[in-house]
Every structure is written in C-alpha cells, then in structure tokens.
Scaffold this motif. Structure first.
Motif, PDB file in Angstrom:
ATOM      1  N   ALA A 122     -28.106 -10.453  -3.882  1.00 41.52           N
ATOM      2  CA  ALA A 122     -27.341 -11.461  -3.678  1.00 41.52           C
ATOM      3  C   ALA A 122     -26.339 -11.980  -4.684  1.00 41.52           C
ATOM      4  O   ALA A 122     -26.428 -11.773  -5.752  1.00 41.52           O
ATOM      5  CB  ALA A 122     -28.351 -12.699  -3.503  1.00 41.52           C
ATOM      6  N   THR A 124     -22.953 -14.327  -6.083  1.00 38.95           N
ATOM      7  CA  THR A 124     -22.047 -15.684  -5.905  1.00 38.95           C
ATOM      8  C   THR A 124     -20.643 -15.086  -5.678  1.00 38.95           C
ATOM      9  O   THR A 124     -20.175 -14.719  -6.772  1.00 38.95           O
ATOM     10  CB  THR A 124     -22.268 -16.687  -7.008  1.00 38.95           C
ATOM     11  OG1 THR A 124     -23.575 -17.101  -6.992  1.00 38.95           O
ATOM     12  CG2 THR A 124     -21.488 -17.781  -7.065  1.00 38.95           C
ATOM     13  N   VAL A 125     -19.770 -15.186  -4.656  1.00 45.39           N
ATOM     14  CA  VAL A 125     -18.456 -14.653  -4.351  1.00 45.39           C
ATOM     15  C   VAL A 125     -17.384 -15.735  -4.718  1.00 45.39           C
ATOM     16  O   VAL A 125     -17.535 -16.739  -4.028  1.00 45.39           O
ATOM     17  CB  VAL A 125     -18.632 -14.383  -3.133  1.00 45.39           C
ATOM     18  CG1 VAL A 125     -17.037 -13.485  -2.763  1.00 45.39           C
ATOM     19  CG2 VAL A 125     -19.553 -13.099  -2.657  1.00 45.39           C
ATOM     20  N   ALA A 134     -17.465 -11.354  -7.818  1.00 47.54           N
ATOM     21  CA  ALA A 134     -18.862 -11.865  -8.274  1.00 47.54           C
ATOM     22  C   ALA A 134     -18.984 -12.375  -9.317  1.00 47.54           C
ATOM     23  O   ALA A 134     -18.552 -11.738 -10.557  1.00 47.54           O
ATOM     24  CB  ALA A 134     -19.849 -10.725  -8.006  1.00 47.54           C
ATOM     25  N   PHE A 152     -24.854  -5.853  -1.309  1.00 44.73           N
ATOM     26  CA  PHE A 152     -25.257  -7.425  -1.263  1.00 44.73           C
ATOM     27  C   PHE A 152     -25.402  -7.749  -0.030  1.00 44.73           C
ATOM     28  O   PHE A 152     -24.618  -7.200   1.186  1.00 44.73           O
ATOM     29  CB  PHE A 152     -23.980  -8.202  -1.996  1.00 44.73           C
ATOM     30  CG  PHE A 152     -22.518  -7.856  -1.596  1.00 44.73           C
ATOM     31  CD1 PHE A 152     -22.277  -8.441  -0.341  1.00 44.73           C
ATOM     32  CD2 PHE A 152     -21.728  -6.935  -2.045  1.00 44.73           C
ATOM     33  CE1 PHE A 152     -20.977  -8.232   0.123  1.00 44.73           C
ATOM     34  CE2 PHE A 152     -20.427  -6.659  -1.725  1.00 44.73           C
ATOM     35  CZ  PHE A 152     -20.065  -7.273  -0.480  1.00 44.73           C
ATOM     36  N   ASN A 154     -24.739 -10.774   1.323  1.00 41.29           N
ATOM     37  CA  ASN A 154     -23.782 -11.999   1.666  1.00 41.29           C
ATOM     38  C   ASN A 154     -22.844 -11.824   2.939  1.00 41.29           C
ATOM     39  O   ASN A 154     -22.313 -10.821   3.060  1.00 41.29           O
ATOM     40  CB  ASN A 154     -22.851 -12.456   0.645  1.00 41.29           C
ATOM     41  CG  ASN A 154     -23.394 -12.680  -0.707  1.00 41.29           C
ATOM     42  OD1 ASN A 154     -24.127 -11.865  -1.272  1.00 41.29           O
ATOM     43  ND2 ASN A 154     -23.337 -14.047  -1.139  1.00 41.29           N
ATOM     44  N   GLY A 156     -20.678 -13.932   3.878  1.00 39.65           N
ATOM     45  CA  GLY A 156     -19.454 -14.913   3.992  1.00 39.65           C
ATOM     46  C   GLY A 156     -19.772 -16.120   4.689  1.00 39.65           C
ATOM     47  O   GLY A 156     -20.906 -16.541   4.999  1.00 39.65           O
ATOM     48  N   ASP A 157     -18.677 -17.217   4.918  1.00 37.81           N
ATOM     49  CA  ASP A 157     -18.509 -18.367   5.421  1.00 37.81           C
ATOM     50  C   ASP A 157     -19.133 -18.248   6.789  1.00 37.81           C
ATOM     51  O   ASP A 157     -18.625 -17.478   7.556  1.00 37.81           O
ATOM     52  CB  ASP A 157     -17.150 -18.986   5.347  1.00 37.81           C
ATOM     53  CG  ASP A 157     -17.250 -20.391   5.720  1.00 37.81           C
ATOM     54  OD1 ASP A 157     -18.456 -20.805   5.949  1.00 37.81           O
ATOM     55  OD2 ASP A 157     -16.333 -21.203   5.705  1.00 37.81           O
ATOM     56  N   SER A 177     -21.283  -3.868   0.120  1.00 40.70           N
ATOM     57  CA  SER A 177     -22.220  -4.627   1.083  1.00 40.70           C
ATOM     58  C   SER A 177     -23.313  -3.883   1.497  1.00 40.70           C
ATOM     59  O   SER A 177     -23.452  -2.621   1.577  1.00 40.70           O
ATOM     60  CB  SER A 177     -21.627  -5.211   2.102  1.00 40.70           C
ATOM     61  OG  SER A 177     -21.246  -4.455   3.316  1.00 40.70           O
TER      62      SER A 177
END
Length: 831
Positions: A122, A124-125, A134, A152, A154, A156-157, A177
C-alpha cells in the motif's frame, strides 16, 4: 470578417481547455466511454488463471477473519507442488502474528520455496505533473518481503474509474502495481516482457467484463481439493489468484459492466491489457485541439444554412459521424478520443455563430424596414404637401375672377399638372407600402394536393366537383389552358379517391410519336423492335389498381385512339411484340388544352373515344378568370422558393392582378420567382413594380392597354358606387381593394364626404348625388343618411387634431373637417 470568426474559434478552444476542470464534464466523458463499452460488449478474461475467492461462508468455516497464516502457507506449498506458475494473494501481511509466530515462519519458508509468490503493498501516492511519487509505503513484514514479489494495490481516485496507476517512483526505485506484477508470470516470454511494460504512469483499463469466464472456486473447496485430489484442479502453468470477496473486506470498484467488482479482478484486467497490449490510450492535447479545429471548421461551414431545420440536421449528422469514428477508434484501435469536450465546444461555437448570423439578419431586416419606413414617410409628406397645394390652388382659382379664356386654360393646365403629380406620388407611395396579403384559404381536404384558391374563386367550384366524384371511378376529362394546373387537379382527384394508396402515373401524349407512345403505355417484349433488349412494362401495367393521367390526349393519332379505346373498354392490354393479354384495372383521367368537342365535330378526334373519356367533364378556369387567387398564389410561390421574408407592394400586386397571364399559373410562378430573386439580390424586403417584367405595367387585358393608376380615394369611391352604397359596401370595398382595413375605407370616405360638403356649400342633396354618381333616389338617399350620421358624430367644441374625430382621418382631409366644424359651430350659435 475572418478575424472576427478566428477570435470566436480561439475563444471556443480556450473554453474547451478549461472544461476538463469541471467534474460534471468528466462525468459525462466517463458516461460516453461506458456507453462504448456496453455497445462493444463483454469479452473473456485470461484462461490461464485460477481464481480462489473467500466469501462470508468460507471465513465462518475457517474461524473468522483474519485467517491464521498456516492456511496461506499451506495453499502456497500445495499449489506450487501442483504446478502453479505463481500464487498471488490479495491480502496485506504488513505485521507479524504475535500469537502464532511459527505460522509466520512456515509462510516465509513456503514462499521462499515457491519463489513466485505475489503480494500487495500500500502506498501514499503524490501526483507531480505527469509523474507519480510514493511518499510512504506499507510492505509485507520484512522476512516475507525478502522472498516475495510485491506490487502496490492502489487503484487511484474512485472518480477515475477508467484509469489506474501503473507505476510510481520511490526515490530511485520504480515500483509497479499489483496488476503489472500479475502480468509477469502470465507472459510467455519473460525476456520480451520489458517491451510490454506501460510507458505512462496511468493505465486506461480496457475492461473485459466477464469474471465468470475464469475458472474459480471457493477457498474452503480449494483447500479440500488440495488435500484430497490436487490433480483435479489442473493448476499446471496457471496463476492462482486468491482474494477475499466477503462484504466489507475487499476494495470494490464500479466498472462499465458491474457496480461492484473486487480490486483483485481490476488488477487482473490490468494484467490482461498489458499482455494483449490492448489497454486504452487517450489522445494528447495536440490531437484534441486539431479535433476541435476540424469540428469548429465544419460548424463554421454550416452556420449559414438558410433554415434552422437544415442547420440542425447537418449538426446532428456531424455529431453522429464523429461518434461513429470515436467508437471505431475505441473498439479497434483502443484509442479514446474525447467526446463531450470537442462536441460541446463545436456546439457552443455553432450556437454563437448561428445566433450571431440571425442577429445580423434581424439587424439587416430592421435596417431595411427603417429605410423603407423613412422612404414611405418622405413620400407621404410629399403627397400631403401636393394635396394641400392642389386644394389651395383649386380654392384660389374658384375665388379668382378669370379675366380671359387663355388665363382660364392656363389655370386648368396648372391644376391638371398638379393632379397628375399627386397621382404619380400616390402611385410611388403605394409601391413602397406592403400589400397586406390575406390568409391562404384552402379547402381542408385538398391541402396535400396544393390547390390554393379563395372562397369566392371559380376554382372553388372545381374543387367542389372533385369532392362529389371522389368516391366513384368514373373517367374524368379535364379541359383548360396550358399552365392552369390540369395535372395538379388530376393528382388531387387521385388523392381523394379510393385508389389513393395505389400508383398515379402521368403520361404526356403530345411529347411522343405514335410508336413510342404505344411502347410507353403498353410496354414491349424483348426483341419486339430494334433496341428492345429487355422486357419493359408499360404505364398501364405500372398504374394497375391506381390512376393513369393522359395529358394532351388530342395530340394522338386516330390509329392510337382506336387501340386506346379497346384498352379502356375491355381493361386488357398487349405488349408490343407479345401475344399474351394482360388485365389492367386503372382509372383514366384525360386532359387537353383544346376543345375536344369541336375536334370531334371536325373529325379530328374519335367520337367513341371522346364519349368514353368524357364521363365527367371538368373545365379549369384560366388565371385571368380567378384574379382573387393571384395574391394567394403569389404568396405561396414566395414561400415555395424560400422568399418568405419578402412582401409585395400594393402597386406590384395591382400589376399582377391586372395582367392577362397567357401562361396562367405556370407563368405566375416563374414571374414571382424572378421578382423574388431580384428583390433579394438588391437587399430589399419588398417586391416593387420595377422587379416585375417591363411589359407587365403596359398589359392589362388582351388589347394591351395601359394600366390606369387612380388615387386610393378614387378607387374607394368607384368601388362603393359599384356596391350601390349598400349596408356591406364598406366591407366589400375593403376586400376588393386587397383586404384592406375597414377603418381605412371608412375614414377615406368620411374625408370625401367632408370635402364634397364644403365644395357644395353644405347642400346635402347635391353632395349626396355627386358622391352617389347616379340619379337613383334610393342610392342618393343612402349616401345622404351616411353624410348626416357622420356630422351627427362630430363634436364642434373639439378642434384639437389629437381628438378621436381627427386621429383616423387622413391628414389631407383635416382642413375639410375644420370647415365642417366651423359650419356646425356657426349653426349652433345661430340656433
């Protein structure tokens, strides 16, 4: 002009440049892409994947969440032993298990033994321009992190459902990813995999949408099979993907095909896109600007369309073509071109240009109307001044003592010249004033046939006849001059008949020789004559069940007339060169511009054929016999040829009504079209007399006599005399003079009454007789009563020109009204 449109285009591009910042525009763009996905349909997911899911039931059976790590170690060990190429577990093992540390060691050992275990991390982008960084990473606990591959997780939004991050930078390290890492073991050649890696940090997913196409099994069943019958799972060379699907555990996302899909399957879509190189690519801003320029150029081309309907149709056609191209590039080239942004920009530009053009048109019309009104006002002032001069001149000569006959002739000549000048000015004024066209009066049932006529027109009687014969198949013989509309009437008869759903076939018999006419009407067989290379059906066959219209029937030869008679009597035909008779059921309508009865008497037309055709004779009146229809037809032809914004002047309409029209309606159509073209090219809003052919103003009847232009008051008085000053004379006069306002007729006649009273020293009987223009006592008495009623309605105490008794009265009669009011005041004071 070019600079103005260029500035509008630049403004549109700037607007489009700001549109992506609007969330609702992005939502519309996503909606368009979703629609493309649904049109394309779902596709299968990779076949070398075995999906294992943990649902709510599995978790309950295995002791609740989180599962102890001996299960994960066992699965990795057994799946690898069964030949699985890789095992991917979408669970974050970020910390060690404090209660069962030995399970962590087992998990690490089995992961190290497998050498191809994929676990998520995980991040924090942080976005920085076109790249992703990151700032913080949560990895699997250290011992496990050393023996597994990580990617990772994630996505995204959540708002950007069509794209996910493919890689991020963490210092000097590039991290990929979870979906990218899933693609590695699925690739057939590890050495070539580097060439498949995405080059952009964001990857636009080309969703497959069919998770049921993947071989799948619940976690508890998978464990059972690993214990008892591993071979039945067929895991050789496959990627085993394990992910929780119980509510509340996994991250779920909406796709174009489903509102809730586990994150693991989103990552699997990413892996498939990378391997097949079919992930979506968005066009860059350079291409977007080019698209906007092209669409804007097309908008610029169509905004000058003559009608809003054509403008909208072309706009819709351009939008549909663009959407089609966008879909093809999406489904075949995997390129996403913008939909909402450029179309919105082009639409905005089109709307701005269109309304700007409409505004310019309105301004031009207003300007022309203002110029016309100025010219009318100027001409009205000239008319009023000339009227006053003429009135003053007459009064002066009446009071002046004439000393010699020569002087008297000079005075009369001066009055005559002034009268001619006044008549000419009134004529010029009426050539500037718009003719108030009455509404087109059509028989309701004949609107589709285009028959236009007034209620009192002779054509109304013809239409009434057609109404009567509409339900019968009786043959009809139409007579009328060339250009009167014989075929139009024939089509109307067909349209009203019970055969209206069947064909209407028209043939001009005068345009073909006898042999060609026979071939045209009856058809011919192949080889019937030189050049007959194929069978051809005749017009009678084509009209079967419907109506055949034989125009100029009198131009046929006696031999052809005999054969035509047989066809009409027996209802059968034979093609030229054929031996087989063919039954035909047609209604025959014939027409001629000659008097067929006279031709029969002269032996030039077969009598038996005449009686067969003459079931119901109809004669169409010539245009000069239906003058009431000329204004209606003229307006119709202006509308037909897109000159609806033009009007006729009173003089122009008067000239059209006075012309003899040897070519009838067809000639009127051509003249109106020509006049509209000339007026439009001059930027005029009114068709004036000089827009008509030069000889029109010289031809009024067959003797080509000059048109006698009379002043309006003379026309009114002449019309009132024609109607004998009856109760409806005012209304009838208003209609006769072009459907004028009744009030205008009344005020002019009132002014004439006041003028004649002054001229006759208020001798009512003499004044009434001079106005009536006859010795008929009844008519004179009617006029006298009108005179008395007009005087009774006057208020002698009011001499203000703003008073109602002055307002409607033409200015040239104000002095006469002043004299009448003086007379009434004097009469009241003497009393």
């Amino acid at each position: 002009m070019f600079k103005k449109y260029l500035s509008l285009l630049v403004a549109a591009i700037l607007v489009i440049g700001s549109l992506p910042n609007l969330s609702f525009m992005q939502a519309l763009e996503n909606f368009a892409v979703d629609a493309f996905f649904k049109i394309r349909g779902e596709r299968e997911m990779p076949q070398n994947v075995f999906f294992v899911y943990l649902d709510e039931q599995d978790i309950q059976l295995l002791g609740g969440w989180p599962l102890t790590r001996d299960y994960w170690g066992y699965v990795i060990h057994q799946a690898t032993k069964a030949g699985a190429k890789a095992v991917a577990i979408d669970v974050l093992f970020s910390t060690t298990d404090q209660l069962f540390g030995e399970y962590d060691k087992t998990l690490v050992a089995f992961a190290a033994e497998s050498r191809n275990v994929i676990l998520p991390t995980a991040l924090t982008v942080v976005e920085s321009g076109d790249s992703l960084h990151a700032s913080e990473i949560i990895r699997p606990f250290p011992a496990l992190d050393e023996v597994v591959t990580t990617g990772f997780a994630n996505l995204g939004d959540e708002a950007t459902i069509h794209q996910v991050p493919a890689f991020v930078d963490f210092g000097t390290e590039r991290m990929y990813s979870f979906g990218v890492e899933l693609a590695r073991p699925l690739s057939t050649n590890a050495a070539d995999f580097a060439a498949l890696m995405p080059r952009e940090p964001w990857l636009h997913i080309n969703f497959s949408g069919k998770p049921e196409s993947i071989e799948s099994m619940s976690f508890s069943e998978f464990l059972q099979n690993l214990r008892t019958d591993t071979a039945s799972l067929h895991l050789e060379g496959k990627l085993v993907l394990i992910a929780p699907t119980a509510p509340g555990l996994p991250i779920v996302r909406r796709t174009p095909f489903s509102n809730a899909v586990p994150a693991a399957l989103i990552h699997l879509n990413v892996a498939q896109n990378i391997l097949e190189q079919n992930y979506l690519r968005a066009v860059n801003w350079t291409v977007r600007v080019v698209i906007v320029l092209v669409l804007s150029f097309l908008a610029f081309l169509i905004f000058r369309m003559p009608s809003i309907r054509l403008f909208l149709l072309l706009q819709i056609a351009i939008f549909l073509c663009y959407l089609s191209v966008a879909y093809l590039t999406f489904s075949h080239a995997f390129i996403v071109v913008p939909i909402v942004y450029p179309l919105t920009g082009a639409l905005l530009l089109s709307i701005v240009l269109f309304f700007q053009n409409e505004s310019q048109k309105k301004m031009a019309l207003t300007s022309r109307a203002d110029l016309l009104q100025t010219e009318i006002s100027k001409k009205q002032q000239q008319v009023s001044a000339t009227e006053i001069e003429l009135s003053t001149l007459k009064e002066h000569f009446q009071t002046q003592q004439v000393k010699s006959q020569e002087t008297q002739k000079e005075n009369e000549q001066r009055v005559l010249e002034k009268q001619q000048r006044l008549t000419e000015l009134e004529k010029q004024l009426r050539d500037l004033q718009i003719y108030e066209n009455p509404a087109i009066e059509e028989q309701t049932s004949f609107k589709i046939s285009g028959i236009i006529h007034g209620l009192r027109s002779p054509m109304a009687e013809v239409v009434a006849l057609v109404q009567k014969i509409s339900d019968d198949d009786i043959p009809v013989l139409i007579s009328g001059q060339t250009g009167t509309g014989k075929e139009l009437l024939a089509r109307a008869i067909h349209a009203k008949s019970q055969r209206s759903r069947k064909p209407f076939v028209a043939v001009n018999c005068g345009a073909l020789s006898e042999s060609l006419l026979e071939s045209e009407l009856f058809g011919h067989e192949k080889g019937a004559f030189t050049g007959a290379h194929a069978l051809r059906r005749g017009r009678f066959e084509l009209a079967h069940g419907g109506t055949i219209f034989l125009d100029e029937i009198t131009e046929t030869t006696p031999g052809f007339q005999a054969r035509l008679l047989r066809v009409l009597q027996e209802g059968v035909i034979e093609r030229l060169g054929g031996e087989r008779t063919i039954n035909v059921d047609v209604r025959c309508i014939a027409a001629s511009n000659q008097d067929i009865k006279d031709l029969v008497e002269q032996g030039q037309f077969r009598a038996d054929l005449y009686y067969r055709l003459n079931g119901f004779p109809i004669t169409i009146p010539s245009l000069r016999e239906r003058q009431e229809d000329i204004p209606l037809l003229a307006r119709h032809f202006l509308n037909k040829y897109a000159y609806a914004d033009l009007n006729f002047s009173e003089i122009a309409l008067e000239i059209l009504c006075a012309y003899t029209w040897p070519g009838n309606v067809r000639e009127l159509e051509n003249v109106v079209r020509r006049a509209g073209l000339l007026a439009k090219s001059e930027g005029k809003s009114i068709i004036q007399s000089h827009h008509l052919p030069e000889d029109f103003s010289m031809k009024r009847d067959s003797h080509e006599s000059n048109i006698d232009y009379k002043s309006l008051e003379e026309q009114i008085l002449e019309a009132l005399r024609t109607f004998s000053f009856s109760r409806s004379a005012i209304s009838d006069t208003a209609r006769l003079l072009g459907n004028r306002d009744r009030g205008t007729i009344t005020e002019y006649f009132r002014g004439l009454c006041f003028t004649r009273l002054l001229e006759n020293n208020f001798d009512f009987t003499k004044t009434a007789a001079s106005l009536a223009g006859t010795d008929d006592a009844k008519i004179v008495d009617r006029v006298r009563k009108k005179l008395e009623s007009y005087l009774d309605n006057l208020d002698p105490t009011q001499n203000d020109t703003n008073h109602s008794q002055y307002k409607g009265l033409p200015q040239k009669y104000h002095s006469a009204l002043d004299g009448v009011l003086d007379y009434l005041r004097k009469k009241d004071s003497d009393a």
